[in-house]
Scaffold this motif. Structure first.
Motif, PDB file in Angstrom:
ATOM      1  N   PRO A  88       0.817  -1.326  -0.025  1.00 33.99           N
ATOM      2  CA  PRO A  88       0.102  -0.054   0.208  1.00 33.99           C
ATOM      3  C   PRO A  88       0.966   1.351  -0.029  1.00 33.99           C
ATOM      4  N   ALA A  89       0.564   2.217  -0.994  1.00 37.17           N
ATOM      5  CA  ALA A  89       1.353   3.371  -0.846  1.00 37.17           C
ATOM      6  C   ALA A  89       1.120   4.519   0.076  1.00 37.17           C
ATOM      7  N   SER A  90       0.203   4.223   1.046  1.00 37.75           N
ATOM      8  CA  SER A  90       0.029   5.170   2.156  1.00 37.75           C
ATOM      9  C   SER A  90       0.937   4.436   3.248  1.00 37.75           C
ATOM     10  N   PHE A  91       1.762   3.325   2.989  1.00 38.74           N
ATOM     11  CA  PHE A  91       2.663   3.015   4.134  1.00 38.74           C
ATOM     12  C   PHE A  91       3.652   4.088   4.404  1.00 38.74           C
ATOM     13  N   GLU A  92       4.392   3.929   5.462  1.00 41.21           N
ATOM     14  CA  GLU A  92       5.855   4.727   6.017  1.00 41.21           C
ATOM     15  C   GLU A  92       6.862   4.675   4.900  1.00 41.21           C
ATOM     16  N   GLU A  93       7.413   5.750   4.677  1.00 41.27           N
ATOM     17  CA  GLU A  93       8.517   5.749   3.482  1.00 41.27           C
ATOM     18  C   GLU A  93       9.554   4.505   3.722  1.00 41.27           C
ATOM     19  N   SER A 152       4.886   9.971  -5.974  1.00 41.16           N
ATOM     20  CA  SER A 152       6.223  10.592  -5.481  1.00 41.16           C
ATOM     21  C   SER A 152       6.973   9.574  -4.374  1.00 41.16           C
ATOM     22  N   LYS A 153       6.061   9.060  -3.415  1.00 45.43           N
ATOM     23  CA  LYS A 153       6.530   8.302  -2.474  1.00 45.43           C
ATOM     24  C   LYS A 153       7.304   6.806  -3.013  1.00 45.43           C
ATOM     25  N   ILE A 154       6.579   6.316  -3.799  1.00 50.44           N
ATOM     26  CA  ILE A 154       7.109   5.176  -4.318  1.00 50.44           C
ATOM     27  C   ILE A 154       8.347   5.462  -5.073  1.00 50.44           C
ATOM     28  N   GLU A 155       8.465   6.262  -6.020  1.00 53.32           N
ATOM     29  CA  GLU A 155       9.627   6.625  -6.962  1.00 53.32           C
ATOM     30  C   GLU A 155      10.805   7.026  -5.750  1.00 53.32           C
ATOM     31  N   SER A 156      10.449   7.742  -4.868  1.00 51.04           N
ATOM     32  CA  SER A 156      11.391   7.919  -3.899  1.00 51.04           C
ATOM     33  C   SER A 156      12.094   6.834  -3.356  1.00 51.04           C
ATOM     34  N   ALA A 157      10.939   5.977  -2.901  1.00 48.68           N
ATOM     35  CA  ALA A 157      11.721   4.702  -2.102  1.00 48.68           C
ATOM     36  C   ALA A 157      12.574   3.987  -2.918  1.00 48.68           C
ATOM     37  N   VAL A 158      12.436   4.036  -4.171  1.00 49.59           N
ATOM     38  CA  VAL A 158      13.181   3.135  -5.372  1.00 49.59           C
ATOM     39  C   VAL A 158      14.416   3.851  -5.585  1.00 49.59           C
ATOM     40  N   ARG A 159      14.323   5.092  -5.797  1.00 48.20           N
ATOM     41  CA  ARG A 159      15.515   6.011  -6.149  1.00 48.20           C
ATOM     42  C   ARG A 159      16.300   6.184  -4.808  1.00 48.20           C
ATOM     43  N   ASP A 160      16.050   6.165  -3.747  1.00 50.29           N
ATOM     44  CA  ASP A 160      16.665   6.259  -2.365  1.00 50.29           C
ATOM     45  C   ASP A 160      17.350   5.040  -2.117  1.00 50.29           C
ATOM     46  N   THR A 161      16.961   3.876  -2.690  1.00 43.23           N
ATOM     47  CA  THR A 161      17.644   2.690  -2.437  1.00 43.23           C
ATOM     48  C   THR A 161      18.403   2.171  -3.578  1.00 43.23           C
ATOM     49  N   ASP A 162      18.848   2.981  -4.404  1.00 41.37           N
ATOM     50  CA  ASP A 162      19.370   2.439  -5.502  1.00 41.37           C
ATOM     51  C   ASP A 162      20.389   1.381  -5.343  1.00 41.37           C
ATOM     52  N   GLY A 163      20.200   0.443  -6.312  1.00 43.00           N
ATOM     53  CA  GLY A 163      21.079  -0.787  -6.113  1.00 43.00           C
ATOM     54  C   GLY A 163      21.183  -1.552  -4.999  1.00 43.00           C
ATOM     55  N   GLN A 307       4.716  -7.442   5.766  1.00 46.53           N
ATOM     56  CA  GLN A 307       4.509  -6.094   5.184  1.00 46.53           C
ATOM     57  C   GLN A 307       3.998  -5.055   6.319  1.00 46.53           C
ATOM     58  N   TYR A 308       3.074  -5.691   6.954  1.00 44.10           N
ATOM     59  CA  TYR A 308       2.468  -4.717   8.014  1.00 44.10           C
ATOM     60  C   TYR A 308       3.198  -4.859   9.359  1.00 44.10           C
ATOM     61  N   GLY A 309       4.075  -5.863   9.486  1.00 44.24           N
ATOM     62  CA  GLY A 309       5.197  -5.865  10.527  1.00 44.24           C
ATOM     63  C   GLY A 309       6.112  -4.803  10.136  1.00 44.24           C
ATOM     64  N   ALA A 310       6.455  -4.729   8.872  1.00 54.40           N
ATOM     65  CA  ALA A 310       7.403  -3.544   8.478  1.00 54.40           C
ATOM     66  C   ALA A 310       6.939  -2.350   8.460  1.00 54.40           C
ATOM     67  N   GLU A 311       5.851  -2.027   8.334  1.00 55.59           N
ATOM     68  CA  GLU A 311       5.011  -0.777   8.507  1.00 55.59           C
ATOM     69  C   GLU A 311       5.074  -0.374   9.992  1.00 55.59           C
ATOM     70  N   GLN A 312       4.713  -1.249  10.872  1.00 59.49           N
ATOM     71  CA  GLN A 312       4.753  -0.956  12.149  1.00 59.49           C
ATOM     72  C   GLN A 312       6.234  -0.656  13.032  1.00 59.49           C
ATOM     73  N   MET A 313       7.014  -1.477  12.456  1.00 57.65           N
ATOM     74  CA  MET A 313       8.730  -1.128  12.716  1.00 57.65           C
ATOM     75  C   MET A 313       8.798   0.432  12.279  1.00 57.65           C
ATOM     76  N   ALA A 314       8.564   0.830  11.102  1.00 55.25           N
ATOM     77  CA  ALA A 314       8.846   2.148  10.541  1.00 55.25           C
ATOM     78  C   ALA A 314       8.166   3.056  11.483  1.00 55.25           C
ATOM     79  N   ARG A 315       6.975   3.011  11.869  1.00 60.26           N
ATOM     80  CA  ARG A 315       6.103   3.770  12.739  1.00 60.26           C
ATOM     81  C   ARG A 315       6.834   3.874  13.920  1.00 60.26           C
ATOM     82  N   ASP A 316       7.652   2.967  14.401  1.00 53.72           N
ATOM     83  CA  ASP A 316       8.242   2.894  15.777  1.00 53.72           C
ATOM     84  C   ASP A 316       9.693   3.508  15.402  1.00 53.72           C
ATOM     85  N   GLY A 317       9.936   4.109  14.310  1.00 51.67           N
ATOM     86  CA  GLY A 317      11.504   4.749  14.209  1.00 51.67           C
ATOM     87  C   GLY A 317      12.392   3.768  13.395  1.00 51.67           C
TER      88      GLY A 317
END
Length: 343
Positions: A88-93, A152-163, A307-317
């Motif tokens: 889901p694109a609404s997830f944390e970056e 924009s969020k998804i493109e940034s996620a791909v670009r910011d993890t380049d390679g 994926q939802y576990g990853a979302e919660q971890m991201a929310r927790d910092g």
């Protein structure tokens, strides 16, 4: 001074008025003539600018089987379509970044282990074979008013993890993922034939009450259950009382059904899940009015990153590296480009 008669004044005024009326349309049109009369098509206002991948993803070109057509696209372009479809694109970056790295890793793993398409293609857009994929046009249609923000969020996620790729022993891993677990993920050997050192059971912090359909219910009449099971397991004996059809369930460390006897035949919980179309193998059952009712927790095979576990971890910092090294045991996250795929 020459005197102007009223008649001449009237004629002059009429001529001036006619000239203004004739020239007015040209005055309005001329500034916009290129837009009005140009043969070039104008881009739709809702269409985003083309995605520009990072350096590593940009120099790596894939042959992607999309339906019946093989298309060439950079790894970055392909991954944007995968992340649009898989999370889901609404997830944390940081969760989206973790998904981008997992998808990139899965892609390289498939290619380096032979893939499914021989010389025809490196990867495909069929989720039952490789990974799900969705075009920007379709994604924007699904997202509605949030389309610009989500893209924009998804493109940034791909670009910011380049390679960036998840490695074990210097090689890309089988970076499988699923939607949600029941507090623990499952080891690969608990679901499939072989165990893998980096796909072990770990804790997963998703908050079940906030996840759509985290708890689900599936009900089958005796005839429906018998038909589905016998089509896959013809040796099962389902002639006795319905209360005897399912017995001796064994659960694994994650609380999912590891094995269960179905009509006297021992099958994996993941196999019964597939036969019945349950959302996961973490299930219990009971008999209600002669029907078999299953109560299911979570969604997916339960192996690798939740994926939802990853979302919660991201929310927790947590950042994406922390998320990935939590869900995949003993791995590193590093820049990696297969030599064979560099253009």
């Amino acid at each position: 001074m020459k005197r102007t008669t009223p008649l001449r004044q009237s004629v002059a005024a009429s001529a001036a008025l006619m000239a203004i009326l004739f020239l007015l349309p040209l005055i309005v049109i001329v500034p916009f003539r290129s837009e009005l009369f140009s043969s070039e098509e104008r881009a739709a206002e809702s269409q985003g600018t083309p995605f520009v991948p990072g350096e590593l993803d940009g120099k790596t070109v894939l042959k992607v089987l999309d339906g019946g057509e093989v298309r060439e696209m950079t790894v970055g372009e392909y991954l944007v379509g995968v992340v649009r479809a898989e999370m889901p694109a609404s997830f944390e970056e940081e969760a989206l970044k973790a998904q981008a790295v997992a998808a990139r890793t899965y892609t390289y793993y498939k290619i380096q282990t032979g893939g499914n398409h021989g010389d025809t293609a490196d990867i495909c857009t069929d989720s039952t074979c490789c990974q799900a994929y969705i075009s920007e046009e379709q994604a924007r249609s699904n997202w509605g008013a949030d389309a610009d923000t989500y893209e924009s969020k998804i493109e940034s996620a791909v670009r910011d993890t380049d390679g960036q790729v998840i490695l074990y022993g210097g090689e890309p891993i089988l970076a499988v993922f699923h939607s949600s677990s029941a507090g623990l993920t499952r080891a690969a050997g608990q679901v499939w034939l072989n165990d893998l050192p980096y796909l072990q059971s770990v804790t997963s912090p998703e908050q079940g009450d906030s996840i759509p359909n985290y708890y689900s219910r599936a009900e089958f009449t005796q005839e429906q259950f018998r038909e589905k099971v016998l089509a896959a397991e013809p040796e099962a004996d389902l002639s006795g009382p319905v209360e005897t059809w399912l017995q001796n369930a064994v659960t694994d460390t994650a609380g999912s059904v590891s094995t269960v006897e179905v009509g006297g035949v021992t099958v994996k919980g993941s196999t019964l899940r597939s036969i019945l179309g349950l959302r996961s193998a973490c299930f219990e059952w009971e008999i209600q009015d002669g029907n078999l009712v299953f109560f299911v927790t979570g969604y997916g095979h339960g192996v690798g990153m939740s994926q939802y576990g990853a979302e919660q971890m991201a929310r927790d910092g947590a950042d994406y590296r922390e998320i990935l090294t939590h869900y995949y045991t003993g791995v590193t996250v590093e820049a990696y480009v297969p030599d064979a795929l560099q253009s």
